[in-house]
Structures are given as structure tokens and as C-alpha cells.
Design an enzyme around this catalytic site. Structure first.
Site, PDB file in Angstrom:
ATOM      1  N   ASP A  59      34.098 -34.080  41.966  1.00 46.33           N
ATOM      2  CA  ASP A  59      34.323 -33.071  43.019  1.00 46.33           C
ATOM      3  C   ASP A  59      33.862 -31.710  42.550  1.00 46.33           C
ATOM      4  O   ASP A  59      33.340 -30.907  43.326  1.00 46.33           O
ATOM      5  CB  ASP A  59      35.790 -33.026  43.415  1.00 46.33           C
ATOM      6  CG  ASP A  59      36.152 -34.255  44.215  1.00 46.33           C
ATOM      7  OD1 ASP A  59      36.417 -35.305  43.600  1.00 46.33           O
ATOM      8  OD2 ASP A  59      36.094 -34.184  45.450  1.00 46.33           O
ATOM      9  N   CYS A 114      38.160 -44.577  42.658  1.00 49.88           N
ATOM     10  CA  CYS A 114      38.111 -43.885  43.953  1.00 49.88           C
ATOM     11  C   CYS A 114      36.894 -44.355  44.745  1.00 49.88           C
ATOM     12  O   CYS A 114      36.430 -45.491  44.573  1.00 49.88           O
ATOM     13  CB  CYS A 114      38.111 -42.367  43.754  1.00 49.88           C
ATOM     14  SG  CYS A 114      38.363 -41.437  45.284  1.00 49.88           S
TER      15      CYS A 114
HETATM   16  C1  RUB Z   1      36.873 -38.325  46.414  1.00 52.28           C
HETATM   17  C2  RUB Z   1      36.477 -38.318  44.990  1.00 52.28           C
HETATM   18  C3  RUB Z   1      35.055 -38.700  44.702  1.00 52.28           C
HETATM   19  C4  RUB Z   1      34.219 -37.416  44.618  1.00 52.28           C
HETATM   20  C5  RUB Z   1      32.717 -37.724  44.568  1.00 52.28           C
HETATM   21  O1  RUB Z   1      38.173 -37.807  46.619  1.00 52.28           O
HETATM   22  O2  RUB Z   1      37.207 -37.939  44.099  1.00 52.28           O
HETATM   23  O3  RUB Z   1      34.954 -39.372  43.479  1.00 52.28           O
HETATM   24  O4  RUB Z   1      34.456 -36.629  45.756  1.00 52.28           O
HETATM   25  O5  RUB Z   1      32.351 -38.381  45.740  1.00 52.28           O
HETATM   26  P1  RUB Z   1      38.763 -37.773  48.126  1.00 52.28           P
HETATM   27  P2  RUB Z   1      30.853 -38.308  46.328  1.00 52.28           P
HETATM   28  O6  RUB Z   1      38.774 -39.190  48.618  1.00 52.28           O
HETATM   29  O7  RUB Z   1      40.123 -37.186  47.960  1.00 52.28           O
HETATM   30  O8  RUB Z   1      37.841 -36.876  48.934  1.00 52.28           O
HETATM   31  O9  RUB Z   1      29.981 -38.935  45.276  1.00 52.28           O
HETATM   32  O10 RUB Z   1      30.929 -39.127  47.600  1.00 52.28           O
HETATM   33  O11 RUB Z   1      30.507 -36.892  46.585  1.00 52.28           O
END
Ligand code: RUB
Length: 310
Positions: free
Chosen positions: A194, A125
């Protein structure tokens, strides 16, 4: 009471123009800050709670959103005048934004130092915390190759790969289903989160649990980069993390497949036994100590309690 700025942010989160748990939380706090600074109505407490509800309704899974909003409204009910109420939301929300940015910077340094020299890492991701950690590890001369998954259905790998490439990191994109074939080449999996539940389960983009399972099978360590506001105080007493399901059109146009149903859950749970370490701004911890972190950070004076909100 609706507000154009707040509505733009809320719609940005819903449409995933603003995405990633950290950015979602910071943007919600910024929306509350803007609302507090520009308020001209007569019942701020009631109206700001309505705004908070609007922001909380945008996406269900990332607890960072809840924590960012809850922190921004902390103490609101104990304020007297409207001015005092606006001031506390203004201070809290700007403090949250500042502290969350600092938290990312701190954990990036810690994660980068954990990555062994000459590593091939795999990420999934698009996580700001994970991507920045890999870039920092590269600057420290530790990365031989960063692999990133495409990350279906929304292809956040298409965001991750150019971010890494622009920073000069050698990067290779794979399809999600190539993770097991690739795993023998990988020294560490580095992902974001998340939500982290009190039992140490990590909720992250769909597919994270498969990758972690495969990594576990191959004895490849899985490092989760997660600021403390990704931990869920709500799970202390058994509340379940709601897994977002999005439109099936993100997978395919159902009209092209008569008689076929689609199902599009976009996050999953990785159990703590498949996670080697969680890196927060406080340091490296085992997922099994999530409960302790939540109790320490979210009780009494709550999140970011160690410093005065200025
Ligand atoms: C984003 C996702 C990321 C976490 C952590 O999912 O799963 O790995 O949110 O991200 P989506 P961060 O694209 O559905 O929002 O480190 O930027 O907080």
C-alpha cells in the site's frame, strides 16, 4: 460541490467495494477525470480541490491514493482559464490511469521472471500486482503450488484464491496462523504494498510483517510487487504512515463478548531487513534504495516525469 459519480467512487473505496492500493488510486483519478469532463460550475479550481479532499478522506494508509490525486492536480495552480484548469486535470488523470495500468503489466513480467522454476509461492491478502505476477509465473511453467492466506479480518484470500484458480493455478488456502508451519514448503513469498516509506519499510495488509518475519527466519525470499506510485514522498521528511483502524465488527460482534475490547488495525510495517526485493515497473530494487527512487520520481517534474503528459 458534490458529484454523484465521485461520491459513488468515494463510497466504494470507503466500503472496500473498490479496494487494493492500485485500484483505489486509479478509481480516484477516474473520479477526477469524470469531474473535469462534466464540470458545469463557475469555480473549477476550488471545486476540484474539494472533490480531491473528499477522495483523500476515504482511506488513510495507501499512499497510491494521495499520489494519484496529487498527480491528477499537478500544475492546476498555474493554469489561467477554467478551460485550461479542466484540461490539465483531464490530461493528468487519464495519463495516471494509463501509466499505472502499464506499470502493473511491466512489474508483473519482471516478478514472474524472478520466481524460480517449480516454485511454491505464498501470497497474503489480495494484491492485483502479486496475483497477476503469480498467474504470469504459472503461464511460464514456474508454479507448482500457490498458497494464499485467508487474510483476516476481511478475508481477501477469498478473492485471491478464486482469481488464481480461475486462471488454472493450483491454489491452496491456509489460515493466517498456519504461515510458519507452512514456510518450509515455500520458495518465495510474493505480496503487494500500500505504501513504501523512504526507509524501505513496506506497509501492507495486517499480517504481512509476521509472514515476512517467518520467511526471513526460514531464509525464504520475500518479493514485494509495488508500482512507483506506492512509494511515499511524504515520508522523506519524517511524516508517519497512518495505519487504518477499522470497525471492530470486522473481527466479531462485541455484543457476543461482554466485557471484551477489540482492536482492528488493518495494515502493518514490514522492516526492510525482511524484504529481499521490491519489484517496480523500473525493475528489481533493494528496499534500502527506496529513498533514491522517491527522490528521483517525486522531485522536480515528479511522478512519471520521463514521458510527456499527452
Ligand atoms: C489491500 C492490500 C494489498 C495492497 C496492494 O488491502 O493490502 O496487498 O493494496 O494491492 P485492502 P494492489 O484490501 O484493505 O485494500 O497490488 O492491488 O495495489
Amino acid at each position: 460541490m458534490s458529484n454523484d459519480f465521485v461520491e459513488t467512487i468515494a463510497q466504494g473505496i470507503e466500503s472496500m467495494e473498490i479496494r487494493g492500493a492500485g485500484k483505489i488510486a486509479r478509481n480516484a483519478a477516474k473520479a477526477l477525470l469524470h469531474f473535469a469532463e462534466n464540470y458545469s460550475g463557475s469555480d473549477f479550481k476550488k471545486d476540484v480541490k474539494e472533490i480531491a479532499d473528499r477522495l483523500l478522506a476515504t482511506r488513510p494508509t495507501a499512499v497510491s491514493l494521495y499520489n494519484g490525486v496529487a498527480f491528477s492536480l499537478k500544475g492546476l495552480d498555474f493554469t489561467g482559464s477554467q478551460e485550461e484548469a479542466r484540461e490539465i486535470v483531464r490530461k493528468n488523470s487519464s495519463f495516471f490511469v494509463k501509466k499505472s495500468e502499464e506499470a502493473v503489466e511491466k512489474l508483473v513480467e519482471i516478478t514472474a521472471n524472478r520466481i524460480p522454476d517449480g516454485s511454491c509461492v505464498l501470497t497474503h491478502c489480495n494484491s492485483t500486482a502479486a496475483v497477476k505476477s503469480i498467474i504470469r509465473a504459472y503461464e511460464l511453467g514456474k508454479i507448482e503450488m500457490a498458497y494464499c492466506t485467508e487474510s483476516r479480518p476481511r478475508r481477501q484470500g477469498w478473492i485471491t484464491a478464486p482469481q488464481l484458480a480461475e486462471a488454472g493455478v493450483p491454489v491452496t488456502m491456509i489460515v493466517d496462523s498456519a504461515a510458519r508451519f507452512l514456510m518450509p514448503r515455500i520458495d518465495m513469498v510474493v505480496v503487494g504494498a500500500d505504501t513504501i516509506a523512504s526507509n524501505g519499510a513496506v506497509v501492507n495488509k495486517i499480517g504481512t510483517s509476521q509472514i515476512s518475519l517467518v520467511a526471513h527466519e526460514s531464509r525464504v525470499p520475500v518479493t514485494v510487487c509495488a508500482e512507483s506510485y506506492k512509494f511515499s514522498p511524504l515520508t522523506l521528511f519524517g511524516e508517519r504512515v497512518k495505519i487504518e483502524e477499522r470497525e471492530v465488527e470486522e473481527i466479531a460482534d462485541p455484543r457476543d463478548f461482554p466485557g471484551v475490547r477489540f482492536y482492528n488495525p488493518v495494515f502493518d510495517f514490514t522492516p526492510p531487513e525482511y524484504v529481499d526485493a521490491i519489484v517496480t515497473e523500473f525493475g528489481v530494487m533493494s528496499p534500502y534504495t527506496a529513498y533514491e527512487l522517491i527522490v528521483r520520481e517525486f522531485s522536480g517534474e515528479a511522478l512519471f516525469a520521463k514521458e510527456e503528459v499527452k
